[in-house]
Enzyme design. Structure first.
Site, PDB file in Angstrom:
ATOM      1  N   ARG A 279       0.839  -1.193   0.000  1.00  8.53           N
ATOM      2  CA  ARG A 279       0.000   0.000   0.000  1.00  8.53           C
ATOM      3  C   ARG A 279       0.878   1.248   0.000  1.00  8.53           C
ATOM      4  NH1 ARG A 279      -1.950  -3.598   3.950  1.00  8.53           N
ATOM      5  NH2 ARG A 279      -4.047  -4.426   3.528  1.00  8.53           N
TER       6      ARG A 279
ATOM      7  N   LYS B  43      -1.690  -2.758   8.075  1.00  3.28           N
ATOM      8  CA  LYS B  43      -2.836  -2.337   8.861  1.00  3.28           C
ATOM      9  C   LYS B  43      -2.845  -3.023  10.218  1.00  3.28           C
ATOM     10  CE  LYS B  43      -6.065  -1.195   5.119  1.00  3.28           C
ATOM     11  NZ  LYS B  43      -7.392  -1.498   4.525  1.00  3.28           N
TER      12      LYS B  43
ATOM     13  N   HIS C 224      -2.632   2.279  -5.643  1.00  3.57           N
ATOM     14  CA  HIS C 224      -3.408   1.078  -5.344  1.00  3.57           C
ATOM     15  C   HIS C 224      -3.661   0.268  -6.615  1.00  3.57           C
ATOM     16  CE1 HIS C 224      -5.018  -0.590  -1.677  1.00  3.57           C
ATOM     17  NE2 HIS C 224      -6.067  -1.060  -2.335  1.00  3.57           N
TER      18      HIS C 224
ATOM     19  N   ARG D 256      -0.921  -2.073  -6.955  1.00  2.09           N
ATOM     20  CA  ARG D 256      -1.146  -3.197  -6.041  1.00  2.09           C
ATOM     21  C   ARG D 256      -2.092  -4.220  -6.685  1.00  2.09           C
ATOM     22  NH1 ARG D 256      -1.257  -4.513  -0.441  1.00  2.09           N
ATOM     23  NH2 ARG D 256      -3.273  -5.158   0.404  1.00  2.09           N
TER      24      ARG D 256
ATOM     25  N   HIS E  90      -3.498  -9.235   3.473  1.00  3.64           N
ATOM     26  CA  HIS E  90      -4.944  -9.301   3.672  1.00  3.64           C
ATOM     27  C   HIS E  90      -5.271 -10.163   4.880  1.00  3.64           C
ATOM     28  CE1 HIS E  90      -5.853  -8.373  -0.835  1.00  3.64           C
ATOM     29  NE2 HIS E  90      -5.739  -7.278  -0.117  1.00  3.64           N
TER      30      HIS E  90
ATOM     31  N   TYR F 188      -9.104 -10.883  -7.003  1.00  3.10           N
ATOM     32  CA  TYR F 188      -8.131 -10.883  -8.097  1.00  3.10           C
ATOM     33  C   TYR F 188      -8.289 -12.100  -8.999  1.00  3.10           C
ATOM     34  CZ  TYR F 188      -6.151  -7.149  -5.352  1.00  3.10           C
ATOM     35  OH  TYR F 188      -5.990  -5.981  -4.649  1.00  3.10           O
TER      36      TYR F 188
END
Length: 330
Positions: free
Chosen positions: A181, A205, A276, A279, A302, A311
């Site tokens: 990110r 995150k 992004h 990404r 994730h 994806y």
């Protein structure tokens, strides 16, 4: 990509003693913000979004004559009030993804208030979970990615000696190579890069750390920046930041976004996207090349495999488009 709307499980919170006067809405907002930041460890972006949502909810309740959690009771902040607030959001034209996030925020907020003893029951348990749309993100094809990274048509390829171009080349190479990110890129320090193992340590995150591999083109670009570019911009206050701005401070996300938009804008046929999008492209190209879904999930950081699965839909859609174009019996 649309963020997940699932609610992160709540840590146990000891209820406050019975009979204590509940704080007003301002104090509740402050307590909820501390809860999200310190107990839940959510990202600054998610906290900003949730605090905007809960402010909207409290404004809706205040318009109904409530000025504190204590005044709400079962009727003020019940499932009917929550549904009325979400209904107002829907009539105002909020997107499905926004409604999904606001539903998740409402459930998190009511659970927080109930665990603190400010609500006798948790009305969020009776609130359905809104489903966000999962739009397929735009991605580069592999030729467009190569054109952007090699500087085809941009005049800013790897052979440049300008510090700005060296930095920009290293940033786009690393973004595409790792799928990280933009916030993670901006937070990198020099020591996060392991040149012996071709890996980078990324803080994602919720403060979760992961190690992501990258290839030799990214390593060459990083070495060029660190040896011939970064020392020219280094200042006393630069600290360990890997990527610097022209004044020597840590690079900001806005600058990275402008760099990516500019590089892609000079590649013929490439969709307009930000970091992004790189990404998304990295993940899609990994899957198209045979990488397994779990490995891509770990690389992207994730929390849920369901997020990574979008994806696979991108790859299938591209395959179907190629099939319709090329197969004589499509």
């Amino acid at each position: 990509m649309v963020p997940e709307a699932a609610v992160v499980p709540e840590p146990a919170v000891v209820p406050e003693p019975a009979g204590r006067t509940a704080p007003g809405f301002d104090s509740v907002r402050e307590a909820f913000e501390r809860h999200l930041r310190l107990e839940r460890g959510l990202s600054a972006h998610t906290i900003r979004a949730y605090m905007g949502d809960v402010t909207s909810l409290l404004a809706h309740l205040a318009a109904a004559g409530h000025d504190s959690v204590e005044s709400l009771g079962a009727e003020g902040l019940g499932v009917a009030a929550l549904r009325a607030w979400l209904g107002d959001q829907h009539r105002a034209g909020r997107s499905r993804s926004t409604l999904a996030r606001r539903t998740a925020c409402a459930k998190t907020f009511t659970a927080f208030c109930h665990r603190r003893g400010w609500l006798a029951a948790d009305p969020g348990l009776l609130l359905g979970t809104a489903k966000a749309t999962r739009d397929l993100p735009p991605v580069l094809d592999q030729a467009e990615a190569v054109a952007m990274l090699d500087g085809t048509g941009t005049g800013t390829g790897p052979g440049t000696c300008d510090p700005r171009d060296l930095r920009n080349q290293a940033m786009v190479e690393l973004l595409y190579a790792t799928g990280m990110r933009v916030s993670e890129l901006c937070g990198l320090d020099v020591d996060d890069v392991d040149r012996e193992r071709n890996t980078v340590r990324v803080l994602g995150k919720g403060g979760k750390e992961r190690t992501v591999p990258f290839g030799f083109p990214a390593l060459r670009a990083l070495d060029a920046w660190c040896v011939r570019g970064r020392p020219l911009w280094l200042r006393d206050g630069s600290g360990p930041a890997l990527f610097l701005g022209v004044r020597g401070g840590r690079i900001d996300q806005g600058t990275v976004r402008r760099v990516v938009h500019a590089r892609l804008g000079r590649v013929e046929g490439a969709p307009d996207m930000g970091p992004h999008g790189l990404r998304h492209s990295a993940a899609t190209h990994l899957l198209e090349g045979g990488a397994d879904l779990r490995s891509v999930q770990e690389m992207l950081g994730h929390a849920s495999l369901a997020t990574t699965q979008i994806y696979t839909h991108v790859s299938i859609e591209r395959l179907q488009a190629a099939y319709r174009q090329a197969h004589p019996r499509a």
